[in-house]
Design a protein around this motif. Structure first.
Motif, PDB file in Angstrom:
ATOM      1  N   PHE A   1      -3.565   5.498   4.348  1.00  0.00           N
ATOM      2  CA  PHE A   1      -3.848   4.672   3.172  1.00  0.00           C
ATOM      3  C   PHE A   1      -3.524   3.209   3.461  1.00  0.00           C
ATOM      4  O   PHE A   1      -4.280   2.315   3.063  1.00  0.00           O
ATOM      5  CB  PHE A   1      -3.019   5.186   1.998  1.00  0.00           C
ATOM      6  CG  PHE A   1      -3.409   4.608   0.664  1.00  0.00           C
ATOM      7  CD1 PHE A   1      -4.522   5.090  -0.011  1.00  0.00           C
ATOM      8  CD2 PHE A   1      -2.667   3.600   0.079  1.00  0.00           C
ATOM      9  CE1 PHE A   1      -4.885   4.576  -1.249  1.00  0.00           C
ATOM     10  CE2 PHE A   1      -3.020   3.072  -1.154  1.00  0.00           C
ATOM     11  CZ  PHE A   1      -4.126   3.563  -1.820  1.00  0.00           C
ATOM     12  N   ARG A   2      -2.424   2.952   4.163  1.00  0.00           N
ATOM     13  CA  ARG A   2      -2.063   1.576   4.517  1.00  0.00           C
ATOM     14  C   ARG A   2      -3.088   0.964   5.463  1.00  0.00           C
ATOM     15  O   ARG A   2      -3.393  -0.226   5.375  1.00  0.00           O
ATOM     16  CB  ARG A   2      -0.668   1.561   5.157  1.00  0.00           C
ATOM     17  CG  ARG A   2      -0.206   0.165   5.569  1.00  0.00           C
ATOM     18  CD  ARG A   2       1.139   0.217   6.253  1.00  0.00           C
ATOM     19  NE  ARG A   2       2.192   0.519   5.296  1.00  0.00           N
ATOM     20  CZ  ARG A   2       3.075   1.501   5.445  1.00  0.00           C
ATOM     21  NH1 ARG A   2       3.011   2.296   6.504  1.00  0.00           N
ATOM     22  NH2 ARG A   2       4.015   1.699   4.544  1.00  0.00           N
ATOM     23  N   TYR A   3      -3.626   1.792   6.364  1.00  0.00           N
ATOM     24  CA  TYR A   3      -4.648   1.302   7.284  1.00  0.00           C
ATOM     25  C   TYR A   3      -5.846   0.731   6.521  1.00  0.00           C
ATOM     26  O   TYR A   3      -6.477  -0.242   6.963  1.00  0.00           O
ATOM     27  CB  TYR A   3      -5.095   2.427   8.199  1.00  0.00           C
ATOM     28  CG  TYR A   3      -6.275   2.079   9.070  1.00  0.00           C
ATOM     29  CD1 TYR A   3      -6.115   1.347  10.250  1.00  0.00           C
ATOM     30  CD2 TYR A   3      -7.571   2.485   8.715  1.00  0.00           C
ATOM     31  CE1 TYR A   3      -7.205   1.016  11.051  1.00  0.00           C
ATOM     32  CE2 TYR A   3      -8.661   2.160   9.509  1.00  0.00           C
ATOM     33  CZ  TYR A   3      -8.471   1.432  10.660  1.00  0.00           C
ATOM     34  OH  TYR A   3      -9.556   1.110  11.448  1.00  0.00           O
ATOM     35  N   GLY A   4      -6.156   1.311   5.386  1.00  0.00           N
ATOM     36  CA  GLY A   4      -7.269   0.818   4.595  1.00  0.00           C
ATOM     37  C   GLY A   4      -7.063  -0.582   4.069  1.00  0.00           C
ATOM     38  O   GLY A   4      -8.041  -1.285   3.773  1.00  0.00           O
ATOM     39  N   PHE A   5      -5.804  -1.027   3.964  1.00  0.00           N
ATOM     40  CA  PHE A   5      -5.517  -2.360   3.446  1.00  0.00           C
ATOM     41  C   PHE A   5      -5.239  -3.380   4.547  1.00  0.00           C
ATOM     42  O   PHE A   5      -5.678  -4.533   4.445  1.00  0.00           O
ATOM     43  CB  PHE A   5      -4.315  -2.302   2.492  1.00  0.00           C
ATOM     44  CG  PHE A   5      -4.625  -1.684   1.162  1.00  0.00           C
ATOM     45  CD1 PHE A   5      -5.110  -2.457   0.112  1.00  0.00           C
ATOM     46  CD2 PHE A   5      -4.437  -0.331   0.939  1.00  0.00           C
ATOM     47  CE1 PHE A   5      -5.398  -1.894  -1.126  1.00  0.00           C
ATOM     48  CE2 PHE A   5      -4.727   0.245  -0.294  1.00  0.00           C
ATOM     49  CZ  PHE A   5      -5.210  -0.543  -1.324  1.00  0.00           C
TER      50      PHE A   5
ATOM     51  N   VAL B   1       1.403 -11.345  -2.339  1.00  0.00           N
ATOM     52  CA  VAL B   1       1.048  -9.988  -1.953  1.00  0.00           C
ATOM     53  C   VAL B   1      -0.476  -9.892  -1.883  1.00  0.00           C
ATOM     54  O   VAL B   1      -1.170 -10.255  -2.837  1.00  0.00           O
ATOM     55  CB  VAL B   1       1.603  -8.951  -2.944  1.00  0.00           C
ATOM     56  CG1 VAL B   1       1.213  -7.546  -2.524  1.00  0.00           C
ATOM     57  CG2 VAL B   1       3.111  -9.079  -3.058  1.00  0.00           C
ATOM     58  N   HIS B   2      -0.983  -9.409  -0.754  1.00  0.00           N
ATOM     59  CA  HIS B   2      -2.422  -9.285  -0.564  1.00  0.00           C
ATOM     60  C   HIS B   2      -2.776  -7.802  -0.469  1.00  0.00           C
ATOM     61  O   HIS B   2      -2.364  -7.119   0.465  1.00  0.00           O
ATOM     62  CB  HIS B   2      -2.868 -10.018   0.700  1.00  0.00           C
ATOM     63  CG  HIS B   2      -2.469 -11.465   0.739  1.00  0.00           C
ATOM     64  ND1 HIS B   2      -1.273 -11.890   1.293  1.00  0.00           N
ATOM     65  CD2 HIS B   2      -3.093 -12.585   0.264  1.00  0.00           C
ATOM     66  CE1 HIS B   2      -1.165 -13.203   1.179  1.00  0.00           C
ATOM     67  NE2 HIS B   2      -2.264 -13.647   0.557  1.00  0.00           N
ATOM     68  N   VAL B   3      -3.523  -7.322  -1.439  1.00  0.00           N
ATOM     69  CA  VAL B   3      -3.907  -5.913  -1.469  1.00  0.00           C
ATOM     70  C   VAL B   3      -5.432  -5.765  -1.520  1.00  0.00           C
ATOM     71  O   VAL B   3      -5.949  -4.812  -2.100  1.00  0.00           O
ATOM     72  CB  VAL B   3      -3.250  -5.182  -2.665  1.00  0.00           C
ATOM     73  CG1 VAL B   3      -1.780  -4.932  -2.414  1.00  0.00           C
ATOM     74  CG2 VAL B   3      -3.468  -5.954  -3.965  1.00  0.00           C
ATOM     75  N   THR B   4      -6.124  -6.701  -0.891  1.00  0.00           N
ATOM     76  CA  THR B   4      -7.575  -6.571  -0.768  1.00  0.00           C
ATOM     77  C   THR B   4      -7.878  -5.601   0.366  1.00  0.00           C
ATOM     78  O   THR B   4      -7.431  -5.811   1.500  1.00  0.00           O
ATOM     79  CB  THR B   4      -8.227  -7.928  -0.476  1.00  0.00           C
ATOM     80  OG1 THR B   4      -7.890  -8.847  -1.518  1.00  0.00           O
ATOM     81  CG2 THR B   4      -9.745  -7.790  -0.388  1.00  0.00           C
ATOM     82  N   PRO B   5      -8.608  -4.523   0.114  1.00  0.00           N
ATOM     83  CA  PRO B   5      -8.851  -3.527   1.164  1.00  0.00           C
ATOM     84  C   PRO B   5      -9.618  -4.106   2.346  1.00  0.00           C
ATOM     85  O   PRO B   5     -10.606  -4.816   2.177  1.00  0.00           O
ATOM     86  CB  PRO B   5      -9.685  -2.455   0.447  1.00  0.00           C
ATOM     87  CG  PRO B   5      -9.379  -2.633  -1.004  1.00  0.00           C
ATOM     88  CD  PRO B   5      -9.162  -4.095  -1.190  1.00  0.00           C
ATOM     89  N   ALA B   6      -9.132  -3.789   3.551  1.00  0.00           N
ATOM     90  CA  ALA B   6      -9.850  -4.157   4.773  1.00  0.00           C
ATOM     91  C   ALA B   6     -10.859  -3.083   5.144  1.00  0.00           C
ATOM     92  O   ALA B   6     -11.915  -3.382   5.704  1.00  0.00           O
ATOM     93  CB  ALA B   6      -8.854  -4.370   5.924  1.00  0.00           C
TER      94      ALA B   6
ATOM     95  N   PRO C   1       0.812  -1.234   0.000  1.00  0.00           N
ATOM     96  CA  PRO C   1       0.000   0.000   0.000  1.00  0.00           C
ATOM     97  C   PRO C   1       0.834   1.268   0.000  1.00  0.00           C
ATOM     98  O   PRO C   1       0.467   2.262  -0.638  1.00  0.00           O
ATOM     99  CB  PRO C   1      -0.819  -0.127   1.293  1.00  0.00           C
ATOM    100  CG  PRO C   1      -0.813  -1.580   1.619  1.00  0.00           C
ATOM    101  CD  PRO C   1       0.503  -2.080   1.157  1.00  0.00           C
ATOM    102  N   GLY C   2       1.969   1.248   0.720  1.00  0.00           N
ATOM    103  CA  GLY C   2       2.837   2.419   0.727  1.00  0.00           C
ATOM    104  C   GLY C   2       3.397   2.731  -0.648  1.00  0.00           C
ATOM    105  O   GLY C   2       3.499   3.902  -1.044  1.00  0.00           O
ATOM    106  N   LEU C   3       3.724   1.683  -1.404  1.00  0.00           N
ATOM    107  CA  LEU C   3       4.236   1.893  -2.751  1.00  0.00           C
ATOM    108  C   LEU C   3       3.142   2.403  -3.686  1.00  0.00           C
ATOM    109  O   LEU C   3       3.404   3.238  -4.567  1.00  0.00           O
ATOM    110  CB  LEU C   3       4.820   0.586  -3.299  1.00  0.00           C
ATOM    111  CG  LEU C   3       6.127   0.125  -2.649  1.00  0.00           C
ATOM    112  CD1 LEU C   3       6.529  -1.244  -3.179  1.00  0.00           C
ATOM    113  CD2 LEU C   3       7.243   1.128  -2.896  1.00  0.00           C
ATOM    114  N   ILE C   4       1.917   1.922  -3.494  1.00  0.00           N
ATOM    115  CA  ILE C   4       0.814   2.388  -4.338  1.00  0.00           C
ATOM    116  C   ILE C   4       0.599   3.883  -4.145  1.00  0.00           C
ATOM    117  O   ILE C   4       0.527   4.656  -5.112  1.00  0.00           O
ATOM    118  CB  ILE C   4      -0.471   1.609  -4.021  1.00  0.00           C
ATOM    119  CG1 ILE C   4      -0.339   0.150  -4.464  1.00  0.00           C
ATOM    120  CG2 ILE C   4      -1.674   2.253  -4.721  1.00  0.00           C
ATOM    121  CD1 ILE C   4      -1.520  -0.721  -4.073  1.00  0.00           C
TER     122      ILE C   4
END
Length: 282
Positions: free
Chosen positions: A240-244, A158-163, A88-91
């Protein structure tokens, strides 16, 4: 004698002093927004896909070359897989760089090429001009972020499904809007490409890299943790990272308030400078 009343010809122009556009010039704002979006989409290999691929290289380096696939990062006591932490940080970092590049380009290149009049002559207000420039920059950031998300979602491990989807949308919008205003401010101030490059290399780059993108600030000494909390990019990336991953380095509500305040301050500053014509009008 002709007693028939004379019919006055209707003039296609408005009476002197009577505005044709009384409220918001939606057509003009939409036209400028489309023009700015089409400008970067016309060279999308350079403006969208190249930044996405470059940012994706960081993920590959940290996961493959440094053996990050088996590591975990502690976020306030919660263990998060390193790959899920860094993605998420890279996104959002790729979105930040793309957003600033777009926002800092328009007015600056108008000064260099002598086409600044194209932004000043159309019948749109200062607020409409600022909105179109900022919104087009946020749009470019969304394109880059979505391209990065697709690439990382397909990457194994890599898991980038939003929490928390609301946090992804909210901090993505607040963060890129703040960067867009910062880019417009740079575009107003800059008089040549070197000025824009200086802000990119000495302000945007260091703030983005030293904002907790690749590490948790909990591992830093107290002094450097304080410096990190003074970095506005830290709140963008953390929220933003918290969202993932549903975990963050700081309180997300406080980060939201900080970013909202920065948007109001920098948005108001851009509006005031554009209205005054500082370094824009002779």
């Amino acid at each position: 004698m002709n007693d028939q009343p004379k019919i006055a010809a209707e003039s296609p122009f408005a009476e002197p002093g009577v505005p044709q556009i009384r409220n918001v010039n939606w057509a003009g704002t939409w036209a400028l927004y489309r023009k700015e979006v089409r400008r970067f989409l016309k060279v999308q290999l350079q403006t969208v896909w190249a930044p996405a691929i470059t940012t994706l290289m960081f993920l590959i380096i940290f996961i493959v070359a440094l053996g990050g696939s088996g590591r975990t990062v502690s976020l306030r006591g919660e263990a998060v897989a390193f790959a899920d932490f860094i993605a998420p940080g890279l996104i959002i970092m790729g979105m930040i760089n793309a957003c600033f590049a777009n926002a800092s380009f328009s007015l600056m290149v108008g000064k260099v090429q002598g086409t600044l009049v194209d932004y000043l002559m159309p019948p749109i207000s200062v607020g409409e001009l600022l909105f179109a420039l900022a919104a087009s920059s946020v749009t470019r950031a969304v394109f880059v972020g979505f391209a990065l998300w697709l690439a990382m979602a397909a990457w194994p491990g890599v898991h980038v499904t939003p929490a928390h989807l609301w946090a992804v949308l909210w901090f993505g919008l607040l963060g890129t809007s703040f960067i867009a205003f910062l880019g417009v401010l740079t575009s107003i101030w800059a008089e040549k490409f070197d000025h824009g490059a200086a802000i990119t290399n000495f302000v945007i780059g260091p703030l983005a890299l030293l904002s907790g993108t690749f590490y948790s600030i909990d591992r830093l000494p107290a002094f450097f943790q304080g410096i990190s909390h003074a970095n506005p990019f830290f709140y963008i990336i953390s929220g933003f990272r918290y969202g993932f991953v549903a975990a963050a380095d700081t309180n997300v509500m406080m980060g939201s308030a900080v970013l909202l305040g920065l948007n109001l301050v920098f948005g108001g500053l851009c509006y005031a400078l554009l209205r005054r014509g500082w370094k824009i009008k002779a």
